[in-house]
Design a protein around this motif. Structure first.
Motif, PDB file in Angstrom:
ATOM      1  N   ALA A  64      -7.523  12.040  -1.289  1.00 59.23           N
ATOM      2  CA  ALA A  64      -6.630  10.900  -1.057  1.00 59.23           C
ATOM      3  C   ALA A  64      -6.398  10.169  -2.366  1.00 59.23           C
ATOM      4  N   LYS A  65      -5.137   9.728  -2.535  1.00 61.06           N
ATOM      5  CA  LYS A  65      -4.770   8.907  -3.682  1.00 61.06           C
ATOM      6  C   LYS A  65      -3.865   7.789  -3.190  1.00 61.06           C
TER       7      LYS A  65
ATOM      8  N   LEU B 154     -12.338   6.720   1.928  1.00 65.38           N
ATOM      9  CA  LEU B 154     -11.264   7.628   1.562  1.00 65.38           C
ATOM     10  C   LEU B 154     -11.081   7.697   0.051  1.00 65.38           C
ATOM     11  N   CYS B 155     -11.049   6.537  -0.617  1.00 63.94           N
ATOM     12  CA  CYS B 155     -10.787   6.504  -2.049  1.00 63.94           C
ATOM     13  C   CYS B 155     -11.306   5.203  -2.630  1.00 63.94           C
ATOM     14  N   GLU B 156     -11.394   5.191  -3.978  1.00 66.42           N
ATOM     15  CA  GLU B 156     -11.952   4.029  -4.662  1.00 66.42           C
ATOM     16  C   GLU B 156     -11.324   3.893  -6.039  1.00 66.42           C
ATOM     17  N   GLY B 157     -11.205   2.643  -6.499  1.00 68.58           N
ATOM     18  CA  GLY B 157     -10.668   2.366  -7.822  1.00 68.58           C
ATOM     19  C   GLY B 157     -11.386   1.191  -8.461  1.00 68.58           C
TER      20      GLY B 157
ATOM     21  N   LEU C 227       0.854  -1.187   0.000  1.00 69.29           N
ATOM     22  CA  LEU C 227       0.000   0.000   0.000  1.00 69.29           C
ATOM     23  C   LEU C 227       0.892   1.239   0.000  1.00 69.29           C
ATOM     24  N   LYS C 228       0.623   2.140  -0.942  1.00 72.30           N
ATOM     25  CA  LYS C 228       1.404   3.365  -1.060  1.00 72.30           C
ATOM     26  C   LYS C 228       0.455   4.548  -1.180  1.00 72.30           C
ATOM     27  N   ILE C 229       0.753   5.602  -0.427  1.00 71.46           N
ATOM     28  CA  ILE C 229      -0.071   6.811  -0.462  1.00 71.46           C
ATOM     29  C   ILE C 229       0.640   7.845  -1.319  1.00 71.46           C
ATOM     30  N   SER C 230       0.050   8.149  -2.465  1.00 65.54           N
ATOM     31  CA  SER C 230       0.636   9.153  -3.352  1.00 65.54           C
ATOM     32  C   SER C 230       0.266  10.567  -2.944  1.00 65.54           C
ATOM     33  N   ASP C 231      -0.929  10.732  -2.375  1.00 62.23           N
ATOM     34  CA  ASP C 231      -1.383  12.077  -1.988  1.00 62.23           C
ATOM     35  C   ASP C 231      -2.417  11.939  -0.884  1.00 62.23           C
ATOM     36  N   LEU C 232      -2.307  12.802   0.112  1.00 61.09           N
ATOM     37  CA  LEU C 232      -3.271  12.871   1.204  1.00 61.09           C
ATOM     38  C   LEU C 232      -3.211  14.288   1.768  1.00 61.09           C
TER      39      LEU C 232
ATOM     40  N   ILE D 253      -3.696  -1.281  -8.598  1.00 62.01           N
ATOM     41  CA  ILE D 253      -4.917  -0.488  -8.709  1.00 62.01           C
ATOM     42  C   ILE D 253      -4.682   0.883  -8.082  1.00 62.01           C
ATOM     43  N   ALA D 254      -5.033   1.923  -8.836  1.00 55.25           N
ATOM     44  CA  ALA D 254      -4.957   3.296  -8.338  1.00 55.25           C
ATOM     45  C   ALA D 254      -6.327   3.707  -7.809  1.00 55.25           C
ATOM     46  N   LEU D 255      -6.337   4.233  -6.586  1.00 60.31           N
ATOM     47  CA  LEU D 255      -7.577   4.636  -5.944  1.00 60.31           C
ATOM     48  C   LEU D 255      -7.526   6.125  -5.632  1.00 60.31           C
ATOM     49  N   THR D 256      -8.585   6.834  -5.929  1.00 62.19           N
ATOM     50  CA  THR D 256      -8.675   8.267  -5.627  1.00 62.19           C
ATOM     51  C   THR D 256     -10.023   8.559  -4.992  1.00 62.19           C
ATOM     52  N   GLY D 257     -10.072   9.643  -4.228  1.00 63.96           N
ATOM     53  CA  GLY D 257     -11.337  10.023  -3.602  1.00 63.96           C
ATOM     54  C   GLY D 257     -11.247  11.353  -2.903  1.00 63.96           C
ATOM     55  N   GLN D 258     -12.424  11.946  -2.670  1.00 62.86           N
ATOM     56  CA  GLN D 258     -12.519  13.230  -1.979  1.00 62.86           C
ATOM     57  C   GLN D 258     -13.648  13.132  -0.961  1.00 62.86           C
ATOM     58  N   THR D 259     -13.350  13.449   0.301  1.00 70.09           N
ATOM     59  CA  THR D 259     -14.277  13.225   1.400  1.00 70.09           C
ATOM     60  C   THR D 259     -14.652  14.541   2.063  1.00 70.09           C
TER      61      THR D 259
END
Length: 248
Positions: free
Chosen positions: A115-116, A149-152, A100-105, A169-175
Protein backbone atom coordinates in the motif's frame (compact mmCIF):
# COMPACT_ATOMS: atom_id res chain seq x y z
CA UNK A 1 4.47 -32.13 141.40
CA UNK A 2 8.05 -33.21 140.85
CA UNK A 3 6.91 -36.08 138.60
CA UNK A 4 5.07 -33.74 136.22
CA UNK A 5 8.12 -31.58 135.57
CA UNK A 6 9.95 -32.29 132.33
CA UNK A 7 13.69 -32.37 132.17
CA UNK A 8 15.17 -30.71 129.04
CA UNK A 9 18.71 -31.51 127.88
CA UNK A 10 21.16 -28.85 128.63
CA UNK A 11 22.57 -26.96 125.63
CA UNK A 12 26.13 -25.88 125.70
CA UNK A 13 26.11 -22.40 124.29
CA UNK A 14 29.91 -22.23 124.06
CA UNK A 15 30.21 -25.53 122.09
CA UNK A 16 31.23 -25.20 118.39
CA UNK A 17 28.49 -25.80 115.80
CA UNK A 18 28.29 -29.29 114.43
CA UNK A 19 28.89 -29.76 110.70
CA UNK A 20 25.94 -31.00 108.62
CA UNK A 21 26.06 -34.58 107.46
CA UNK A 22 25.83 -33.44 103.83
CA UNK A 23 27.63 -30.26 102.84
CA UNK A 24 25.63 -27.42 101.37
CA UNK A 25 25.35 -27.60 97.62
CA UNK A 26 25.56 -31.44 97.59
CA UNK A 27 23.06 -34.21 97.84
CA UNK A 28 23.53 -37.72 99.09
CA UNK A 29 23.46 -40.57 96.63
CA UNK A 30 22.08 -43.99 97.32
CA UNK A 31 25.64 -45.29 98.08
CA UNK A 32 26.16 -42.55 100.54
CA UNK A 33 28.60 -40.49 98.53
CA UNK A 34 27.68 -36.90 98.17
CA UNK A 35 26.72 -35.65 94.73
CA UNK A 36 27.60 -32.06 93.98
CA UNK A 37 24.96 -29.85 92.47
CA UNK A 38 26.31 -27.25 90.04
CA UNK A 39 25.25 -23.74 90.89
CA UNK A 40 22.66 -22.31 88.48
CA UNK A 41 24.07 -20.26 85.61
CA UNK A 42 23.44 -16.60 85.98
CA UNK A 43 20.73 -15.32 83.62
CA UNK A 44 21.83 -12.39 81.55
CA UNK A 45 19.19 -9.71 81.26
CA UNK A 46 19.63 -7.40 78.25
CA UNK A 47 20.16 -3.89 79.31
CA UNK A 48 18.35 -1.16 77.45
CA UNK A 49 20.34 1.97 77.21
CA UNK A 50 18.19 5.03 77.25
CA UNK A 51 18.80 7.53 74.45
CA UNK A 52 19.86 10.81 75.89
CA UNK A 53 17.19 13.47 75.71
CA UNK A 54 19.53 15.85 73.88
CA UNK A 55 20.24 13.33 71.08
CA UNK A 56 16.55 12.45 70.79
CA UNK A 57 15.63 16.10 70.40
CA UNK A 58 18.25 16.53 67.64
CA UNK A 59 16.79 13.59 65.69
CA UNK A 60 13.27 14.98 65.99
CA UNK A 61 14.44 18.38 64.80
CA UNK A 62 16.18 16.84 61.74
CA UNK A 63 13.03 14.91 60.77
CA UNK A 64 10.85 17.99 61.22
CA UNK A 65 13.21 20.14 59.15
CA UNK A 66 13.31 17.53 56.35
CA UNK A 67 9.52 17.24 56.21
CA UNK A 68 9.17 21.00 56.31
CA UNK A 69 11.61 21.47 53.42
CA UNK A 70 9.83 18.84 51.32
CA UNK A 71 6.45 20.47 51.93
CA UNK A 72 7.90 23.88 51.09
CA UNK A 73 9.44 22.48 47.88
CA UNK A 74 6.11 20.97 46.83
CA UNK A 75 4.35 24.26 47.50
CA UNK A 76 6.92 26.16 45.40
CA UNK A 77 6.59 23.66 42.52
CA UNK A 78 2.78 23.80 42.63
CA UNK A 79 2.79 27.59 42.78
CA UNK A 80 5.24 27.83 39.85
CA UNK A 81 3.17 25.41 37.78
CA UNK A 82 0.01 27.36 38.57
CA UNK A 83 1.61 30.66 37.56
CA UNK A 84 2.97 29.18 34.31
CA UNK A 85 -0.42 27.66 33.50
CA UNK A 86 -2.19 30.96 34.12
CA UNK A 87 0.32 32.98 32.10
CA UNK A 88 0.75 30.66 29.10
CA UNK A 89 -2.62 28.80 29.16
CA UNK A 90 -1.23 25.71 27.33
CA UNK A 91 -3.36 23.80 24.83
CA UNK A 92 -2.66 20.56 23.00
CA UNK A 93 -1.81 20.76 19.29
CA UNK A 94 -4.42 19.13 17.09
CA UNK A 95 -4.50 17.65 13.61
CA UNK A 96 -7.07 17.27 10.87
CA UNK A 97 -7.03 15.21 7.67
CA UNK A 98 -7.50 17.33 4.56
CA UNK A 99 -7.29 14.66 1.88
CA UNK A 100 -6.33 11.05 1.29
CA UNK A 101 -5.09 9.57 -1.97
CA UNK A 102 -4.16 5.96 -2.70
CA UNK A 103 -1.28 5.73 -5.16
CA UNK A 104 -0.94 1.94 -5.01
CA UNK A 105 -2.82 -0.93 -3.39
CA UNK A 106 -2.08 -4.42 -4.73
CA UNK A 107 -1.39 -8.03 -3.85
CA UNK A 108 2.12 -9.33 -4.48
CA UNK A 109 3.00 -12.83 -5.66
CA UNK A 110 3.90 -13.82 -2.08
CA UNK A 111 0.39 -12.79 -0.99
CA UNK A 112 1.55 -9.68 0.85
CA UNK A 113 -0.43 -6.48 0.47
CA UNK A 114 1.51 -3.43 -0.70
CA UNK A 115 0.00 0.00 0.00
CA UNK A 116 1.08 3.54 -0.80
CA UNK A 117 -1.00 6.44 0.49
CA UNK A 118 -0.55 10.20 0.17
CA UNK A 119 -2.05 12.05 3.11
CA UNK A 120 -2.42 15.79 3.57
CA UNK A 121 -2.93 16.88 7.16
CA UNK A 122 -3.04 20.21 8.97
CA UNK A 123 -1.08 20.58 12.22
CA UNK A 124 -2.56 23.34 14.35
CA UNK A 125 -0.84 25.07 17.28
CA UNK A 126 -3.63 26.98 19.08
CA UNK A 127 -1.35 28.50 21.78
CA UNK A 128 -0.74 32.25 21.89
CA UNK A 129 2.55 32.12 23.80
CA UNK A 130 3.87 28.60 23.20
CA UNK A 131 5.95 27.35 20.26
CA UNK A 132 6.36 23.70 19.28
CA UNK A 133 9.50 21.97 17.98
CA UNK A 134 8.69 18.78 16.05
CA UNK A 135 11.61 16.42 16.64
CA UNK A 136 13.03 13.50 14.70
CA UNK A 137 11.12 10.24 14.99
CA UNK A 138 7.55 11.42 14.35
CA UNK A 139 5.35 8.85 12.61
CA UNK A 140 2.02 8.84 10.80
CA UNK A 141 0.37 5.50 10.00
CA UNK A 142 -2.87 4.14 8.52
CA UNK A 143 -4.49 1.03 10.01
CA UNK A 144 -7.37 -1.21 8.98
CA UNK A 145 -8.95 -3.69 11.40
CA UNK A 146 -5.92 -3.45 13.73
CA UNK A 147 -3.51 -4.13 10.86
CA UNK A 148 -1.04 -1.46 9.78
CA UNK A 149 -1.32 -0.77 6.06
CA UNK A 150 1.39 1.88 5.67
CA UNK A 151 3.52 4.37 7.55
CA UNK A 152 5.38 7.62 6.92
CA UNK A 153 7.63 10.07 8.78
CA UNK A 154 6.63 13.49 10.06
CA UNK A 155 9.05 16.31 9.11
CA UNK A 156 11.19 18.17 11.65
CA UNK A 157 10.16 21.81 11.96
CA UNK A 158 9.31 24.60 14.38
CA UNK A 159 5.71 25.76 14.62
CA UNK A 160 5.13 29.24 15.99
CA UNK A 161 2.28 30.70 18.02
CA UNK A 162 -1.25 30.16 16.67
CA UNK A 163 0.14 28.63 13.50
CA UNK A 164 -1.40 26.14 11.08
CA UNK A 165 0.99 24.08 8.97
CA UNK A 166 -0.13 21.83 6.09
CA UNK A 167 1.94 18.65 5.76
CA UNK A 168 2.03 16.34 2.73
CA UNK A 169 3.17 12.89 3.86
CA UNK A 170 3.82 9.79 1.76
CA UNK A 171 3.09 6.50 3.50
CA UNK A 172 4.17 3.05 2.31
CA UNK A 173 3.88 -0.42 3.77
CA UNK A 174 3.73 -4.15 3.13
CA UNK A 175 1.44 -6.43 5.15
CA UNK A 176 1.44 -10.19 5.62
CA UNK A 177 -1.71 -12.22 4.87
CA UNK A 178 -2.71 -9.61 2.32
CA UNK A 179 -5.23 -11.88 0.60
CA UNK A 180 -7.48 -11.95 3.68
CA UNK A 181 -7.13 -8.20 4.24
CA UNK A 182 -7.81 -7.34 0.60
CA UNK A 183 -10.98 -9.46 0.64
CA UNK A 184 -12.22 -7.60 3.74
CA UNK A 185 -11.46 -4.20 2.17
CA UNK A 186 -13.31 -5.11 -1.03
CA UNK A 187 -16.37 -6.20 0.96
CA UNK A 188 -16.34 -2.89 2.85
CA UNK A 189 -15.96 -0.97 -0.41
CA UNK A 190 -19.20 -2.45 -1.71
CA UNK A 191 -21.02 -0.76 1.17
CA UNK A 192 -19.32 2.59 0.48
CA UNK A 193 -18.10 2.90 4.07
CA UNK A 194 -14.52 1.81 4.82
CA UNK A 195 -13.22 2.48 8.35
CA UNK A 196 -9.57 3.51 8.64
CA UNK A 197 -7.53 4.51 11.67
CA UNK A 198 -4.91 7.23 11.19
CA UNK A 199 -2.45 7.30 14.11
CA UNK A 200 -0.03 10.09 15.06
CA UNK A 201 3.09 9.71 17.18
CA UNK A 202 4.97 13.01 17.39
CA UNK A 203 7.88 13.76 19.77
CA UNK A 204 7.85 17.50 20.42
CA UNK A 205 9.60 20.07 22.62
CA UNK A 206 7.63 22.96 24.09
CA UNK A 207 8.99 26.51 24.03
CA UNK A 208 7.66 28.86 26.73
CA UNK A 209 8.85 32.30 25.76
CA UNK A 210 12.63 31.83 25.57
CA UNK A 211 12.59 28.69 27.73
CA UNK A 212 12.75 25.37 25.89
CA UNK A 213 11.39 22.45 27.90
CA UNK A 214 12.30 18.78 27.62
CA UNK A 215 10.89 16.52 24.93
CA UNK A 216 7.38 15.05 25.30
CA UNK A 217 5.14 13.05 22.98
CA UNK A 218 1.87 13.88 21.29
CA UNK A 219 -0.06 10.69 20.58
CA UNK A 220 -3.53 9.99 19.25
CA UNK A 221 -5.23 9.69 15.92
CA UNK A 222 -8.27 10.09 13.74
CA UNK A 223 -10.94 7.51 13.05
CA UNK A 224 -11.90 7.96 9.40
CA UNK A 225 -14.67 6.60 7.24
CA UNK A 226 -13.94 6.79 3.48
CA UNK A 227 -16.08 5.85 0.50
CA UNK A 228 -13.59 3.80 -1.56
CA UNK A 229 -9.99 2.67 -2.00
CA UNK A 230 -9.61 3.20 -5.72
CA UNK A 231 -6.10 4.15 -6.77
CA UNK A 232 -5.03 7.51 -8.22
CA UNK A 233 -8.25 9.19 -7.09
CA UNK A 234 -9.01 11.47 -4.18
CA UNK A 235 -10.90 9.56 -1.53
CA UNK A 236 -13.99 11.14 -0.04
CA UNK A 237 -13.78 11.33 3.77
CA UNK A 238 -17.31 10.83 5.10
CA UNK A 239 -16.52 11.04 8.83
CA UNK A 240 -13.55 11.99 10.98
CA UNK A 241 -13.11 11.84 14.76
CA UNK A 242 -9.71 12.95 16.12
CA UNK A 243 -8.41 12.71 19.69
CA UNK A 244 -4.92 13.49 21.00
CA UNK A 245 -3.10 13.51 24.34
CA UNK A 246 0.25 14.52 25.75
CA UNK A 247 2.54 11.76 27.03
CA UNK A 248 5.56 12.54 29.22
Amino acid sequence: MAENQRVHPAIDIEAPPTAPLVPNGTSASKKGSPVRNHPPLPQTIPTIQAIPAKKRNCCCKCVCWTIGLLVLLLIIIAATAGILYKVFQPKLPNYSVNSLKISDLRLNFDMTLYAKFDVKITANNPNKKIGIYYKKGGKLSVWSTKTKLCEGSLPNFYQGHQNKTVLNIALTGQTQYGNTLMTALQEQQRTGRIPLDLKVHAPVAIKLGKLKLRKVKVTGGCLLVVDSLTTNNLISIKASNCKFRLKL
